[in-house]
Design a protein around this motif. Structure first.
Motif, PDB file in Angstrom:
ATOM      1  N   CYS A  47      23.314  42.643  35.385  1.00  0.00           N
ATOM      2  CA  CYS A  47      23.788  41.763  36.471  1.00  0.00           C
ATOM      3  C   CYS A  47      25.260  41.382  36.330  1.00  0.00           C
ATOM      4  N   ALA A  48      25.768  41.457  35.082  1.00  0.00           N
ATOM      5  CA  ALA A  48      27.127  40.949  34.844  1.00  0.00           C
ATOM      6  C   ALA A  48      28.216  41.573  35.724  1.00  0.00           C
ATOM      7  N   PRO A  49      28.187  42.906  35.941  1.00  0.00           N
ATOM      8  CA  PRO A  49      29.307  43.498  36.693  1.00  0.00           C
ATOM      9  C   PRO A  49      29.607  42.780  38.009  1.00  0.00           C
ATOM     10  N   TRP A  50      28.548  42.304  38.709  1.00  0.00           N
ATOM     11  CA  TRP A  50      28.785  41.608  39.991  1.00  0.00           C
ATOM     12  C   TRP A  50      29.674  40.406  39.788  1.00  0.00           C
ATOM     13  N   HIS A  51      29.394  39.660  38.715  1.00  0.00           N
ATOM     14  CA  HIS A  51      30.158  38.429  38.510  1.00  0.00           C
ATOM     15  C   HIS A  51      31.562  38.730  38.014  1.00  0.00           C
ATOM     16  N   LEU A  52      31.691  39.844  37.251  1.00  0.00           N
ATOM     17  CA  LEU A  52      33.009  40.152  36.706  1.00  0.00           C
ATOM     18  C   LEU A  52      33.955  40.653  37.789  1.00  0.00           C
ATOM     19  N   LEU A  53      33.362  41.190  38.873  1.00  0.00           N
ATOM     20  CA  LEU A  53      34.211  41.665  39.980  1.00  0.00           C
ATOM     21  C   LEU A  53      35.120  40.544  40.468  1.00  0.00           C
ATOM     22  N   ALA A  54      34.561  39.348  40.497  1.00  0.00           N
ATOM     23  CA  ALA A  54      35.328  38.218  41.036  1.00  0.00           C
ATOM     24  C   ALA A  54      36.570  37.941  40.199  1.00  0.00           C
ATOM     25  N   LEU A  55      36.496  38.272  38.923  1.00  0.00           N
ATOM     26  CA  LEU A  55      37.671  38.027  38.068  1.00  0.00           C
ATOM     27  C   LEU A  55      38.825  38.911  38.486  1.00  0.00           C
ATOM     28  N   CYS A  56      38.474  40.128  38.971  1.00  0.00           N
ATOM     29  CA  CYS A  56      39.532  41.068  39.335  1.00  0.00           C
ATOM     30  C   CYS A  56      40.175  40.672  40.670  1.00  0.00           C
ATOM     31  N   GLN A  57      39.354  40.038  41.545  1.00  0.00           N
ATOM     32  CA  GLN A  57      39.926  39.665  42.850  1.00  0.00           C
ATOM     33  C   GLN A  57      40.643  38.331  42.724  1.00  0.00           C
ATOM     34  N   SER A  58      41.421  38.016  43.764  1.00  0.00           N
ATOM     35  CA  SER A  58      42.126  36.734  43.711  1.00  0.00           C
ATOM     36  C   SER A  58      41.121  35.610  43.979  1.00  0.00           C
ATOM     37  N   ALA A  59      41.374  34.464  43.394  1.00  0.00           N
ATOM     38  CA  ALA A  59      40.403  33.375  43.468  1.00  0.00           C
ATOM     39  C   ALA A  59      40.310  32.806  44.878  1.00  0.00           C
ATOM     40  N   LYS A  60      39.057  32.429  45.244  1.00  0.00           N
ATOM     41  CA  LYS A  60      38.878  31.824  46.568  1.00  0.00           C
ATOM     42  C   LYS A  60      39.085  30.326  46.485  1.00  0.00           C
ATOM     43  N   VAL A  61      38.847  29.761  45.298  1.00  0.00           N
ATOM     44  CA  VAL A  61      38.871  28.300  45.214  1.00  0.00           C
ATOM     45  C   VAL A  61      40.030  27.836  44.361  1.00  0.00           C
TER      46      VAL A  61
END
Length: 1569
Positions: A47-61
């Motif tokens: 499941c981790a890869p889904w959450h790690l994707l967010a690290l690569c993108q710019s933050a929403k918050v």
């Protein structure tokens, strides 16, 4: 091989079965160190890869702020990381430390595990950060990871503890302590992961929508709903309590997505369709040659044949064509694109729900297998007790998982259904705004609204259960496989029975559907009559015709109930087959199984596993046929929706907006038709209008004036030429279109409010005096279709809207015809004319009023769709062309008073005179609005006109009363609407009323037979469990055949008994409920017809109709079904508890707490759910009424270019409705999860107590109690559903009863009856007569005293609101006296029965109300007169030639509201009614403006001749008609101000003189007459 490698890796045994073969089992250390560590870690790594994707993108918050929760989570994980490092340190220390033992190194696992864990903790830290950047509040996968980890760590936890206890010391202190520290930290992490991490900026949003802030656990158990359920329990919920929708559930979002996918799909379908048509076109070429003759024929007919005959012919022809069309081309539109669009739009939800459904289907089959293990465990006393407990826990866990997945599946399906419905509704609305006139023609407003309500709803219902299409077959196949494993080929016997039952059910269903459609026919017929009765109630009362109509309704109701009885009998057979199928199936299977060979013995395992499998089979087998039937129905809806949504859009290029033209409006060589291929209605139009001119368009009726307006608006097809318009438009249609909003909103119409401008417009449009009368001033709420405004007021509001919009060009389609003459003058002077507000704008005015023509800059004369002349008044007057002829005709009619304003009336042919047929092949009305709003408006119009006079004031007063006690802004009319939404719990009394209507004897018998049936069912199962005991008794012996036969025989007999009792009870219930339905309906009808008129003036007709439609429907169909299902469920649940207690008496202890939980959940739920259902239906109607309104006002909305605003409004209205629907779906799931939890506890305790008391109990009884318990969940769920539905539906009984207890008017026939021939002379005396409409209102007539002699002819005049109509209402006792009395021939009318009075007076009412039925029925509903008499009065009323020309003569069917007769003919029919009665007193309420001059003269002459020896009272709106009366009564504000002969009054120069002067009558002209 693998095990050896693992053993080397662990340094200990990997698996040894002996670990489990002891009373205290355990797992080997190696398994705990490998498998149990790897399971959670693998899950996380996947499941981790889904959450790690967010690290690569710019933050929403906002990344600067760290919440406390986040810091805690990261802290706990960091500590865990340290423990992992410590673990590694311990191992390294042991192996390489100073005092290490070189001979025995630690195994590989002691290095691998700490490293794996350390890497995992780093991964978790990163996941947390990724989640925070996404702005997620929590994560399901991380929660599940912690849960798995804790569960897997419980095994080493107890292993270490037990070892320490056994040895009395801890062998490996560092590892021991590190393990427990990390276990503690994992528990803390698990708890933390259940809490939602809500960023501060989202707090406000989450207050309005708690779901957005719900953590994973709260989401799957729906705990976030608790606050709403609690609120609903404490007080009835209202719309303001509803939470906001999620972004993805809002109409705007869904619609955008749907449109995005619909466009390409529809385009592709159009391409396919065009290719298909190209192939067809070759065929059609041949048939096209026969067509021209037909067209020629119809245009030939158009000249000179009587119009009515023509109408008939057209109609007949149209119907034939329609039939041909239906047969020939089923699909002449782009098709099969809707389903793919829906699939693409909602792909994600669909796939998610498939996964849940699959999981749930698999879990369903685990329970029977566990049950089997459970039974075999109780049979074998030597097995260890822990197995039993394990099975009990597993049963519970499986059931819980099953509940959760099932609820997730249902939630997704229902939300999907809701979204599909929303998408379709929004699409239909959007389409309706741009649809072309051709497409609009094909369906009436009602049908289009139906697309939105019925068809979209059908899709909603099907999508919720669409997955059953694959899930049912899957369940059936799996069940059969498992059954085969249990019972071998004998399963086929049971299957055979099931397969036989299906066609029986299908046969019954088709038969039932036939009856259902027949029933709908009667329902429609009954509703149609009821609708007419309520719309024409005033006429029924005036003529004393109620008994005749009551009988008609009762007869239809009788037929309807007959069909219903047949239907319920069929239903009872269907229920018989459904309820008995399990018994029959198990009987067949078991009988065959034991008969096939003597070795086959029925054991408890076999019997009960099979029975639970058969129970699983029952649902899919019952559902499949139902699903297929509903899919077939939806296919029809799909066709209708595709046809409508793929229809043509209006062509936006017809009207150009080219600013380079120097004229305001120019039409170059244009020809325009209403339909694409029809002959043009307007031919070769050339027209240039300079900016700022005032242009009149005149011409006879049907010459195309309104069509010209529509062409300028771009509503017509242009066959050649073009139109250019420079600037913005405002449009005032011929029939004012008023929205259901405040008066102010109607005028502003979306423009910003500017006080100065607003006041100016109100003054100019003569609305100021009206605002003073209305309760809320300009904030008064106006009812649907402007029901609480008079015709004139509506027209003025419509005009004010146009003026306020400050457009450049004004198209005014005869706005002055609906207003009184002096008002017309005022409007012309202040608004339209050369000195009005609009003097600098371009104005195009269609008019019949000759008096305005001299002031025009230019006059356009139309003749048969061609512009015959254009010019100024003087030029046209002089030219002697069509215009001067037009003037001469009308001038003669008006006895040469050219400047008389009554011209308005004389020239005005109501829009309802629509039988002039243009040359096209369809009966085409004069105005565009006619065709758009179709017939409904006409009907409304006639009703409305009846209110315009008498009851308008009534309505106002009702509002005044309200404003006194509850005036809140903008509630002027709304206040009546709300009161009927029942709140709170339904009283027991209502249930008792219903049971009383059913009959106490019936009720008791029904209950008894249901009870017996249930007893038989339990008996059968107990017998079965006893039967399975034989397998133990005759172990290794031959099974005697007599025993076998007894077993099968008794089992079968109990099954048959059960079936018979079901059948009996269903039949009894059917009869009882039909009796109840009959009684309740006739009470309601009987009372409604006897209620005073005031009630109908203050109650919207819709609300009364609703009692007859929806509430009676509920009493007819829903309540009996709820009662039956509720009873069955209740007895089922009680039976289950009884059986479990019988098996394990311990169970009784648990019943009380479980029942309490159940009771609370149910009470909370019912309160909330009932209110949510009501809110749903309350918020649903605005959607449809707004849609209906939009469709009827389409041309206005398009003219002002307000489509976007209306789209937005529609989205808001649908969203309001979705809020309650969404919460309703969720509350159903909330309940289901909690009830299933109770059910699962029942299963758990049944199993647990079976294990505890296994030494004293037989395995067959265990099987019985657990298999019963497995079924209880479903029953509990149904029980609450049914009781809550019953509570919701029983409200219908309450509502019907509310209307049976309304106060009645006086008796129809009293004890004192007037003499047979009364009134002989026809003398009328008023003695100090005062009257008010309702006790709390002001007087309307203030002490009227006058004597009217026999055969006098009296004219009654006065301004609007002077009390003219109240006078007639008093004569007929529509309103009763407050003081004083009326004597007719010295009989006090208040002392005799209403029918005695009303039968002896005659009235020709203001608007001709006709009822659907034969002509004869309309003249003589009681069949009192002979045909000769009827023909005689028809001759006198100049209808004989027309009626004898009809095919059916007197039996000619009159359409609803008299649609198929012209207004003139209707008026003449009312005259015929009066002639037929011929009483000594005639009241003539003069028709306003609806009748053309010719008819008017006919009526006047006939009355003079035929009623010369009667007393005639005429309420006049036009002074001409009463100038020859013997006396004229002038009323003002409810008092008589003048009463004398017309000439004396003119000389007196008082009130009457002023009115006459306004109307252009002087002494000389009156002597002329």
């Amino acid at each position: 091989m693998c095990a050896a490698a693992l053993e080397e890796y662990c340094g200990s045994t990997f698996w040894n079965a002996s670990y489990l073969k002891r009373p205290d089992p355990d797992l080997p250390l190696c398994v705990e160190q490998t498998v149990l560590v790897w399971i959670p870690l693998c899950f996380l790594w996947l499941c981790a890869p889904w959450h790690l994707l967010a690290l690569c993108q710019s933050a929403k918050v906002n990344t600067k702020q760290l919440s406390k929760l986040y810091i805690c989570k990261q802290l706990v994980v960091s500590l865990l990381f340290l423990t992992a490092i410590a673990h590694l340190g311990v191992t390294l220390g042991e192996d390489f430390g100073p005092n290490s033992d070189q001979s025995s190194k630690n195994a590989g696992v002691y290095y691998a595990n700490p490293v794996l864990l350390a890497v995992t903790w780093i991964l978790v830290l990163l996941c947390h950060e990724g989640l925070r950047r996404e702005g997620a509040i929590d994560s399901a996968s991380i929660f599940l990871f912690w849960l798995l980890l804790v569960v897997c760590d419980i095994f080493p936890f107890q292993t270490l503890l037990r070892e320490a206890v056994r040895l009395g010391e801890v062998r490996d202190v560092p590892r021991f302590s590190l393990f427990y520290i990390s276990f503690g930290l994992e528990l803390i992490a698990l708890v933390l992961s259940t809490v939602a991490d809500i960023p501060p900026e989202a707090k406000d949003f989450i207050k309005k929508n708690p779901e957005a802030g719900a953590a994973f656990l709260s989401r799957i158990t729906l705990n976030w709903l608790n606050s709403m359920v609690l609120k609903g329990y404490k007080q009835p919920l209202v719309q303001e309590d509803m939470w906001d929708l999620n972004e993805s559930d809002s109409t705007a979002f869904i619609n955008e997505r749907f449109q995005h996918f619909m466009k390409p799909e529809l385009d592709a379908a159009r391409v396919r369709f065009q290719n298909k048509m190209k192939k067809k076109s070759a065929k059609t070429r041949d048939s096209a040659q026969e067509d021209p003759q037909q067209n020629g024929l119809s245009s030939g007919l158009g000249k000179g044949v009587s119009q009515d005959v023509l109408m008939m012919e057209e109609r007949g022809k149209k119907e034939d064509e329609k039939k041909k069309k239906d047969n020939k081309e089923e699909e002449n539109y782009p098709n099969s694109w809707l389903i793919t669009t829906i699939y693409k739009t909602f792909k994600r939800i669909l796939i998610e729900s498939v996964c849940f459904k699959l999981l749930q289907d698999v879990l369903t089959f685990v329970s029977p297998q566990l049950l089997k293990l459970m039974i075999s465990f109780t049979q074998d006393k030597s097995r260890h007790a822990w197995e039993g407990y394990l099975y009990a826990v597993l049963l519970m866990v499986v059931a819980l998982l099953q509940s959760l997945t099932l609820q997730q599946y249902f939630q997704r399906c229902h939300v999907l259904g809701m979204k599909v419905r929303t998408a379709l509704m929004a699409a239909v609305y959007k389409k309706a705004l741009v649809v072309s006139n051709d497409t609009r023609k094909e369906s009436t407003v009602g049908e289009t609204v139906n697309l939105m309500s019925a068809d979209a709803q059908r899709f909603n219902d099907v999508t919720t259960s669409i997955h059953l299409l694959w899930s049912c077959p899957l369940q059936i196949i799996i069940s059969i496989v498992f059954l085969w494993l249990e019972l071998g080929p004998s399963v086929l016997a049971g299957l055979g029975v099931m397969v036989l039952i299906i066609p029986t059910n299908a046969l019954l269903a088709t038969k039932a559907r036939k009856l259902q459609t027949e029933n709908m026919k009667f329902k429609d017929k009954r509703m149609k009559i009821m609708n007419e009765i309520l719309n024409g109630i005033k006429i029924l009362k005036l003529y004393a015709w109620e008994p005749s109509f009551q009988k008609q309704v009762e007869d239809i109701r009788g037929e309807e109930l007959k069909v219903m009885k047949k239907f319920t009998y069929l239903q009872s057979i269907a229920i018989l087959t459904f309820r008995c199928s399990p018994a029959l199936v198990s009987l067949a299977t078991f009988a065959v199984f034991v008969s096939v060979s003597n070795d086959n013995v029925l054991t408890a395992e076999r019997a009960f596993t099979s029975i639970s499998l058969f129970n699983i089979l029952r649902a899919p087998l019952a559902m499949l046929p139902m699903l297929i039937a509903s899919i077939v129905q939806t296919a029809v809806s799909k066709k209708r929706l595709e046809k409508f949504l793929a229809g043509e859009d209006i062509d936006s290029d017809i009207v150009r907006q080219d600013p380079s033209f120097n004229t305001a409006v120019s039409v170059c060589d244009g020809s325009f038709a209403w339909e694409k291929d029809a002959n043009p209605l307007l031919k070769d139009v050339n027209l240039d209008i300079e900016p700022g001119r005032l242009v009149a368009v005149v011409g006879a009726v049907g010459s195309g004036k309104s069509s010209l307006m529509s062409a300028l608006l771009g509503e017509m097809h242009s066959t050649k030429g073009f139109i250019n318009i420079r600037g913005s438009l405002a449009f005032v249609p011929q029939q004012a279109w008023i929205q259901n909003a405040t008066l102010k909103d109607n005028i502003l119409f979306g423009s910003p409010h500017e006080e100065e401008n607003f006041k100016k417009v109100i003054q100019a449009c003569a609305l100021a005096p009206d605002l003073e009368l209305l309760p809320g001033g300009d904030l008064t709420e106006i009812g649907e279709k402007g029901i609480n405004l008079s015709g004139g007021q509506k027209q003025r509001v419509s005009l004010a809207r146009a003026v306020y919009s400050q457009a450049d060009i004004y198209l005014l389609d005869d706005p002055l015809s609906a207003v009184d003459s002096h008002v017309g003058k005022h409007l012309f002077e202040n608004v339209i004319g050369p000195n009005g507000i609009l003097k600098n704008k371009t104005r195009i005015l269609v008019t019949h009023g000759i008096s305005f023509l001299p002031y025009m800059d230019e006059i356009v004369v139309l003749e048969k769709g061609v512009i015959s002349e254009v010019g100024s008044y003087e030029n046209l007057r002089a030219s002697g062309g069509a215009f001067s002829k037009f003037l001469d005709t009308y001038a003669k009619e008006q006895s040469n008073q050219r400047n008389s304003e009554t011209g308005d009336y004389n020239l005005f042919l109501d829009a309802e005179d629509f039988e002039l047929i243009p040359d096209g092949d369809n009966a085409q009305p004069d105005g565009p609005l006619e065709d758009t709003v179709s017939l409904t408006l006409k009907r409304e119009n006639s009703i409305r006109r009846s209110q315009r006079n008498g009851s308008v004031r009534l309505r106002r007063n009702t509002s005044i009363k309200k404003s006194a006690n509850a005036y809140e802004p903008q509630k002027g009319q709304k206040l009546i609407e709300k009161e009927t939404m029942e709140t709170g719990q339904v009283k027991l009394a209502v249930f008792l009323q219903y049971l009383r209507a059913m009959g106490w004897g019936y009720s008791a018998m029904v209950f008894l037979s249901y009870f017996t049936q249930n007893a038989a069912l339990i008996g059968q199962n107990l017998w079965l469990s006893d039967w399975t005991g034989d397998s133990v008794e005759y172990y290794n012996m031959t099974y005697p055949s007599w025993k076998r036969d007894t077993r099968v025989g008794v089992f079968g007999a109990l099954g048959v008994a059960q079936g018979l009792f079901v059948f009996l009870s269903t039949l009894l219930l059917a009869n009882a409920s039909i009796d109840a339905a009959r009684i309740l309906h006739s009470r309601l009808l009987n009372n409604i017809l006897r209620v005073p008129m005031v009630f109908f003036d203050t109650t919207p007709i819709g609300r009364v109709i609703n009692r007859f439609a929806k509430d009676i429907f509920t009493i007819d169909e829903a309540i009996p079904i709820n009662l039956r299902a509720g009873l069955l469920c209740l007895l089922g649940v009680l039976g289950t508890i009884f059986v479990i207690c019988l098996a394990t008496p311990f169970f009784a202890i648990v019943i009380i707490p479980l029942a309490l939980i159940y009771f609370f959940v149910q009470r909370f739920y019912i309160a909330t759910s009932r209110q949510l259902r009501r809110l749903d239906s309350v918020s649903r109607s605005p959607i449809y009424s707004h849609f209906g309104e939009t469709v009827s006002g389409l041309s206005v909305i398009r003219a002002y270019k307000h489509q976007e605003r209306f789209l937005k409004h529609n989205e808001v209205t649908i969203d309001e409705n979705l809020k309650s629907i969404y919460l309703r779906i969720m509350s159903d799931r909330w309940l289901a999860i909690r009830l299933e939890f109770v059910g699962n506890l029942v299963v758990f305790f049944a199993a647990l107590f079976a294990v505890i008391s296994r030494d004293s109990i037989d395995s067959n009884v265990v099987g019985l109690s657990v298999s019963y318990a497995l079924n209880v969940t479903q029953s509990l769920n149904w029980l609450v559903r049914m009781t809550s539905e019953l509570e919701t539906n029983i409200v219908a009984v309450e509502r019907v009863n509310e209307y049976t207890q309304l106060k009645n008017e006086a008796d129809w026939v009293a004890d004192t009856r007037p003499p047979q021939m009364w009134p002989e002379a026809g003398r009328v005396q008023f003695e100090n007569y005062k009257v008010r409409y309702r006790p709390e209102l002001d007087l309307v007539l203030h002490g009227i005293t006058c004597d009217i002699d026999s055969t006098e002819k009296i004219g009654i005049v006065g301004r609007t609101g002077a009390g003219k109509s109240s006078l007639t209402n008093c004569l007929f006792r529509i309103i009763e006296a407050a003081e004083g009395r009326i004597l007719i021939d010295d009989v006090d009318i208040s002392k005799i029965g209403l029918h005695d009075l009303r039968n002896r007076l005659t009235i020709i009412p203001q608007d001709p109300v006709l009822f659907s039925g034969s002509l004869r029925m309309n003249l003589d509903p009681f069949d009192k007169f002979s045909d000769e008499e009827i023909w005689r009065v028809l001759e006198l009323s100049h209808l004989k030639s027309y009626v004898s020309g009809l095919q059916e003569g007197l039996q000619h069917k009159v359409a609803e509201g008299g649609e198929n007769l012209s207004v003139g003919q209707r008026q003449l029919l009312c005259l015929a009614r009066a002639l037929l009665r011929k009483s000594r007193i005639l009241i003539l309420d003069e028709a306003t403006a609806a009748v053309d001059l010719e008819t008017d003269n006919l009526i006047q002459n006939t009355i003079r001749k035929e009623f010369s020896d009667c007393t005639v009272l005429t309420i006049a709106h036009r002074l001409q008609s009463i100038m020859d009366s013997s006396r004229v009564m002038v009323l003002d504000a409810g008092k008589i101000v003048e009463f004398d002969s017309p000439n004396n009054l003119l000389e007196k120069e008082g009130h009457f003189y002023a009115m006459a002067k306004d109307a252009g009558i002087t002494l000389e002209s009156s002597t002329h007459l």
